[in-house]
Motif scaffolding. Structure first.
Motif, PDB file in Angstrom:
ATOM      1  N   ASN A   1      42.791 -60.515  22.015  1.00 16.45           N
ATOM      2  CA  ASN A   1      42.145 -60.808  23.297  1.00 16.45           C
ATOM      3  C   ASN A   1      41.848 -59.513  24.050  1.00 16.45           C
ATOM      4  O   ASN A   1      40.803 -59.365  24.678  1.00 16.45           O
ATOM      5  N   GLY A   2      42.799 -58.580  23.974  1.00 14.84           N
ATOM      6  CA  GLY A   2      42.580 -57.294  24.615  1.00 14.84           C
ATOM      7  C   GLY A   2      41.444 -56.525  23.965  1.00 14.84           C
ATOM      8  O   GLY A   2      40.642 -55.881  24.642  1.00 14.84           O
ATOM      9  N   LEU A   3      41.365 -56.587  22.626  1.00 14.02           N
ATOM     10  CA  LEU A   3      40.279 -55.915  21.925  1.00 14.02           C
ATOM     11  C   LEU A   3      38.935 -56.473  22.360  1.00 14.02           C
ATOM     12  O   LEU A   3      38.003 -55.734  22.694  1.00 14.02           O
ATOM     13  N   TYR A   4      38.809 -57.795  22.388  1.00 15.46           N
ATOM     14  CA  TYR A   4      37.529 -58.388  22.759  1.00 15.46           C
ATOM     15  C   TYR A   4      37.192 -58.107  24.214  1.00 15.46           C
ATOM     16  O   TYR A   4      36.029 -57.999  24.580  1.00 15.46           O
ATOM     17  N   ARG A   5      38.228 -57.976  25.050  1.00 15.99           N
ATOM     18  CA  ARG A   5      37.978 -57.614  26.439  1.00 15.99           C
ATOM     19  C   ARG A   5      37.383 -56.212  26.512  1.00 15.99           C
ATOM     20  O   ARG A   5      36.463 -55.948  27.278  1.00 15.99           O
ATOM     21  N   SER A   6      37.912 -55.300  25.700  1.00 13.30           N
ATOM     22  CA  SER A   6      37.376 -53.943  25.702  1.00 13.30           C
ATOM     23  C   SER A   6      35.946 -53.921  25.188  1.00 13.30           C
ATOM     24  O   SER A   6      35.107 -53.159  25.683  1.00 13.30           O
ATOM     25  N   ILE A   7      35.632 -54.752  24.203  1.00 11.08           N
ATOM     26  CA  ILE A   7      34.264 -54.813  23.692  1.00 11.08           C
ATOM     27  C   ILE A   7      33.332 -55.395  24.747  1.00 11.08           C
ATOM     28  O   ILE A   7      32.202 -54.950  24.921  1.00 11.08           O
ATOM     29  N   LEU A   8      33.818 -56.391  25.478  1.00 17.41           N
ATOM     30  CA  LEU A   8      33.010 -56.961  26.556  1.00 17.41           C
ATOM     31  C   LEU A   8      32.674 -55.894  27.595  1.00 17.41           C
ATOM     32  O   LEU A   8      31.542 -55.799  28.072  1.00 17.41           O
ATOM     33  N   LEU A   9      33.668 -55.077  27.948  1.00 22.43           N
ATOM     34  CA  LEU A   9      33.416 -53.997  28.895  1.00 22.43           C
ATOM     35  C   LEU A   9      32.385 -53.020  28.345  1.00 22.43           C
ATOM     36  O   LEU A   9      31.517 -52.529  29.081  1.00 22.43           O
ATOM     37  N   LEU A  10      32.462 -52.738  27.043  1.00 20.34           N
ATOM     38  CA  LEU A  10      31.477 -51.864  26.427  1.00 20.34           C
ATOM     39  C   LEU A  10      30.084 -52.442  26.571  1.00 20.34           C
ATOM     40  O   LEU A  10      29.144 -51.770  26.994  1.00 20.34           O
ATOM     41  N   CYS A  11      29.933 -53.717  26.219  1.00 23.58           N
ATOM     42  CA  CYS A  11      28.611 -54.343  26.273  1.00 23.58           C
ATOM     43  C   CYS A  11      28.081 -54.369  27.700  1.00 23.58           C
ATOM     44  O   CYS A  11      26.900 -54.117  27.937  1.00 23.58           O
ATOM     45  N   MET A  12      28.962 -54.677  28.659  1.00 22.24           N
ATOM     46  CA  MET A  12      28.538 -54.686  30.056  1.00 22.24           C
ATOM     47  C   MET A  12      28.053 -53.309  30.475  1.00 22.24           C
ATOM     48  O   MET A  12      27.039 -53.164  31.158  1.00 22.24           O
ATOM     49  N   ALA A  13      28.798 -52.280  30.044  1.00 17.39           N
ATOM     50  CA  ALA A  13      28.424 -50.920  30.427  1.00 17.39           C
ATOM     51  C   ALA A  13      27.088 -50.524  29.833  1.00 17.39           C
ATOM     52  O   ALA A  13      26.222 -49.961  30.501  1.00 17.39           O
TER      53      ALA A  13
ATOM     54  N   ALA B   1      32.544 -45.934  27.515  1.00 14.96           N
ATOM     55  CA  ALA B   1      32.286 -47.166  26.774  1.00 14.96           C
ATOM     56  C   ALA B   1      32.892 -47.132  25.373  1.00 14.96           C
ATOM     57  O   ALA B   1      33.371 -48.149  24.868  1.00 14.96           O
ATOM     58  N   PHE B   2      32.870 -45.958  24.730  1.00 13.30           N
ATOM     59  CA  PHE B   2      33.409 -45.804  23.376  1.00 13.30           C
ATOM     60  C   PHE B   2      34.753 -45.067  23.397  1.00 13.30           C
ATOM     61  O   PHE B   2      35.093 -44.360  22.456  1.00 13.30           O
ATOM     62  N   ASN B   3      35.524 -45.255  24.461  1.00 12.82           N
ATOM     63  CA  ASN B   3      36.722 -44.439  24.644  1.00 12.82           C
ATOM     64  C   ASN B   3      37.801 -44.691  23.609  1.00 12.82           C
ATOM     65  O   ASN B   3      38.682 -43.859  23.424  1.00 12.82           O
ATOM     66  N   MET B   4      37.765 -45.818  22.899  1.00  9.08           N
ATOM     67  CA  MET B   4      38.808 -46.059  21.907  1.00  9.08           C
ATOM     68  C   MET B   4      38.640 -45.202  20.665  1.00  9.08           C
ATOM     69  O   MET B   4      39.512 -45.187  19.810  1.00  9.08           O
ATOM     70  N   TYR B   5      37.539 -44.469  20.559  1.00  9.84           N
ATOM     71  CA  TYR B   5      37.486 -43.407  19.555  1.00  9.84           C
ATOM     72  C   TYR B   5      38.517 -42.337  19.882  1.00  9.84           C
ATOM     73  O   TYR B   5      39.032 -41.661  18.990  1.00  9.84           O
ATOM     74  N   SER B   6      38.804 -42.162  21.167  1.00 14.01           N
ATOM     75  CA  SER B   6      39.751 -41.113  21.561  1.00 14.01           C
ATOM     76  C   SER B   6      40.368 -41.442  22.913  1.00 14.01           C
ATOM     77  O   SER B   6      39.990 -40.876  23.939  1.00 14.01           O
TER      78      SER B   6
ATOM     79  N   THR C   1      28.948 -54.467  17.996  1.00 13.63           N
ATOM     80  CA  THR C   1      29.563 -55.295  16.950  1.00 13.63           C
ATOM     81  C   THR C   1      30.274 -54.425  15.921  1.00 13.63           C
ATOM     82  O   THR C   1      31.411 -54.702  15.523  1.00 13.63           O
ATOM     83  N   VAL C   2      29.632 -53.349  15.501  1.00 16.82           N
ATOM     84  CA  VAL C   2      30.238 -52.468  14.501  1.00 16.82           C
ATOM     85  C   VAL C   2      31.416 -51.714  15.091  1.00 16.82           C
ATOM     86  O   VAL C   2      32.424 -51.471  14.408  1.00 16.82           O
ATOM     87  N   TYR C   3      31.319 -51.345  16.350  1.00 14.67           N
ATOM     88  CA  TYR C   3      32.438 -50.687  17.036  1.00 14.67           C
ATOM     89  C   TYR C   3      33.662 -51.590  17.026  1.00 14.67           C
ATOM     90  O   TYR C   3      34.788 -51.146  16.764  1.00 14.67           O
ATOM     91  N   LYS C   4      33.458 -52.865  17.294  1.00 15.28           N
ATOM     92  CA  LYS C   4      34.558 -53.828  17.267  1.00 15.28           C
ATOM     93  C   LYS C   4      35.185 -53.886  15.882  1.00 15.28           C
ATOM     94  O   LYS C   4      36.416 -53.902  15.744  1.00 15.28           O
ATOM     95  N   THR C   5      34.366 -53.891  14.864  1.00 20.12           N
ATOM     96  CA  THR C   5      34.881 -53.944  13.491  1.00 20.12           C
ATOM     97  C   THR C   5      35.678 -52.685  13.170  1.00 20.12           C
ATOM     98  O   THR C   5      36.759 -52.754  12.564  1.00 20.12           O
TER      99      THR C   5
ATOM    100  N   SER D   1      30.803 -40.928  18.180  1.00 25.19           N
ATOM    101  CA  SER D   1      32.088 -40.231  18.072  1.00 25.19           C
ATOM    102  C   SER D   1      31.916 -38.731  18.289  1.00 25.19           C
ATOM    103  O   SER D   1      32.897 -38.023  18.520  1.00 25.19           O
ATOM    104  N   TYR D   2      30.666 -38.233  18.265  1.00 23.72           N
ATOM    105  CA  TYR D   2      30.452 -36.803  18.512  1.00 23.72           C
ATOM    106  C   TYR D   2      30.950 -36.390  19.890  1.00 23.72           C
ATOM    107  O   TYR D   2      31.260 -35.217  20.116  1.00 23.72           O
ATOM    108  N   LEU D   3      31.047 -37.355  20.811  1.00 22.84           N
ATOM    109  CA  LEU D   3      31.544 -37.052  22.154  1.00 22.84           C
ATOM    110  C   LEU D   3      32.970 -36.520  22.122  1.00 22.84           C
ATOM    111  O   LEU D   3      33.414 -35.855  23.062  1.00 22.84           O
ATOM    112  N   PHE D   4      33.690 -36.811  21.026  1.00 21.58           N
ATOM    113  CA  PHE D   4      35.093 -36.394  20.889  1.00 21.58           C
ATOM    114  C   PHE D   4      35.289 -35.511  19.658  1.00 21.58           C
ATOM    115  O   PHE D   4      36.392 -35.414  19.124  1.00 21.58           O
TER     116      PHE D   4
END
Length: 489
Positions: A4-16, A139-144, A381-385, A434-437
């Motif tokens: 549920n937490g993962l999907y919440r983070s993806i929702l925030l990504l999509c919103m952003a 938005a892609f902060n879970m890369y780092s 979608t791929v980020y979630k995977t 991921s180049y951002l990190f």
């Protein structure tokens, strides 16, 4: 993993990504295809002691126009374009500050110990529909998560309500006695107060600071109740070390622990006394439970900046909540089109991308060899995977809750850095952002970084673009951006 937490983070990504400003700093308005930002948040004061119905600054983003102009949290905005903020609605204040038809706004400001002054605040404006690298890093902060995250924590502090007097009358302070004045904790208090605009005097200040600390056996302690109610929260106390905020481990029990737990009780009292009438006008008390001895003065050295964050504008009476905003990422100056992520729609003047020759209209096929799709839906979608498949490479000992309500944030386990970088190299994961990190070994291996730069100490970003139907590779030397700060929530 908490899905549920993962999907919440993806929702925030999509919103952003879809909104283009959901996770951006500051309050933004759009007009004529432009949105502007100044890097501050404000609140209307309903306290006679400070602000009294004016707009009061409560947050300033490092590196923003407001920060460069010297604005600080607690500053009062008396006027905007000559109009008294006491007589303006929040909607009007926001619209006037961020009006995209003007590149600056005129403000009259006030702070403790300082006469009011006029300020021409510059704005940063971009075309609407642009996704900046700052927004994408969030938005892609879970890369780092090591670099971009928001960690909420609460301090066991109790404040007195402000007295019926305007704190603007206090310009100077001194300590009640010279012995306490020379303690390291007292010096940390003095540093915070001078940073707020007050001047320290050896004696005779308009405010007399009473500084007391104590460590004693907990009178309510029950044998066998040493356990911490929520051990993880011990990790979320943040120390300011030379402008960088570090999450350190401390022996204090969590704020929800019963008072009969912990063998020791530590107390810190800081009182502000009006030297003229000997009335207490402001105070803060910290009470911590712990199972071993700890130097209370050392506590103040670490946390004076948090204890005094509530002066002069008191927003909490007890247990204030803070958020550590950590933002460290690479910046090239490229602005992405929110409707077509492959399309460069903005290049910041003078930025590394501009110097390297990237242009508006270039179409990005890959970054550092990792493919980029134009579709927001496809990228999310791929980020979630990717997150689901690589969660096993995170260190459970680092778990913490972020400010968005996701309680299972974890850093990468160092022993799996090469595996994480290898997964990102798989074309199916579309790891372009991921180049951002890419300054980190778990995003780009040292060998790859050296191959791209020819220098172990540097990192370069390679954009593969299509320009006028012709593919070409453009190498950019990015800037490493650091914008850590702590917000009183």
């Amino acid at each position: 993993m908490d899905m549920n937490g993962l999907y919440r983070s993806i929702l925030l990504l999509c919103m952003a990504l879809m909104a283009g400003a959901t996770l951006s700093y500051g309050q933004k308005v759009g007009g004529s295809g432009v949105r502007c930002d100044v890097g501050l948040l404000y609140q209307i004061s309903y306290q006679e002691s400070w602000g009294d119905s004016h707009a009061v600054v409560v947050e300033v983003i490092p590196g923003s126009p407001a920060a460069r102009a010297g604005i600080r949290p607690g500053d009062v905005i008396l006027e905007i374009e000559g109009r008294d903020t006491q007589k303006l609605s929040e909607e009007t204040i926001t619209a006037m500050i961020l009006d995209p038809t003007h590149d600056q706004v005129s403000l009259k400001m006030r702070r403790p110990g300082t006469p009011s002054w006029d300020l021409a605040l510059q704005k940063e404006c971009l075309p609407s529909g642009i996704l900046t690298e700052e927004l994408l890093a969030q938005a892609f902060n879970m890369y780092s998560l090591e670099d971009v995250t928001s960690r909420r924590f609460t301090m066991p502090l109790i404040y007195t309500l402000p007295t019926m007097r305007d704190f603007i009358k206090y310009n100077t302070f001194s300590f009640a006695d010279q012995e306490s004045r020379m303690k390291p904790g007292a010096r940390a208090v003095a540093k915070e107060l001078t940073g707020k605009g007050l001047k320290e005097l050896t004696t005779g200040g308009q405010l007399t600071i009473v500084y007391k600390t104590a460590l004693e056996s907990n009178p309510d302690y029950r044998a066998g109740s040493e356990a911490n109610l929520d051990p993880g929260f011990r990790n979320y106390l943040v120390t300011n070390k030379g402008g960088r905020y570090e999450v350190d481990h401390y022996p204090f029990l969590s704020i929800n622990t019963p008072k009969f737990s912990g063998k020791y009780r530590m107390t810190v009292d800081i009182e502000f006394i009006d030297s003229e009438d000997n009335t207490k006008v402001w105070s803060v008390t910290a009470r911590e439970l712990l199972n071993r001895e700890y130097d209370a003065d050392r506590y103040v050295v670490s946390f004076a900046y948090l204890m005094l964050a509530n002066y002069p504008f008191v927003r909490y009476v007890m247990n204030p909540t803070f958020v550590l905003h950590r933002d460290q990422h690479l910046e090239t100056g490229v602005g992405y089109n929110m409707d077509d992520l492959q399309l460069i729609s903005y290049v910041a003047p003078g930025s590394p991308a501009a110097k390297a020759g990237l242009r508006v209209g270039d179409r990005i096929k890959s970054i550092n060899g990792r493919p980029l799709e134009s579709s927001v839906d496809k990228m999310s979608t791929v980020y979630k995977t990717f997150l689901r498949k690589t969660w096993k490479y995170r260190a459970k000992s680092t778990v913490y809750p972020d400010d968005n309500g996701f309680r299972q944030c974890m850093y990468w386990d160092p022993q799996f850095y090469s595996e994480v970088a290898g997964e990102l190299d798989k074309s199916t994961y579309l790891g372009a952002f991921s180049y951002l990190f890419a300054h980190n070994p778990y995003i780009v291996t040292p060998e790859e970084r050296a191959a791209a730069s020819g220098d172990q100490g540097a990192t370069k970003v390679i954009f593969e673009v299509i320009r006028d139907g012709v593919p070409q590779a453009i190498m950019v030397q990015p800037r490493l951006i650091n914008r850590d700060y702590v917000e009183l929530k």
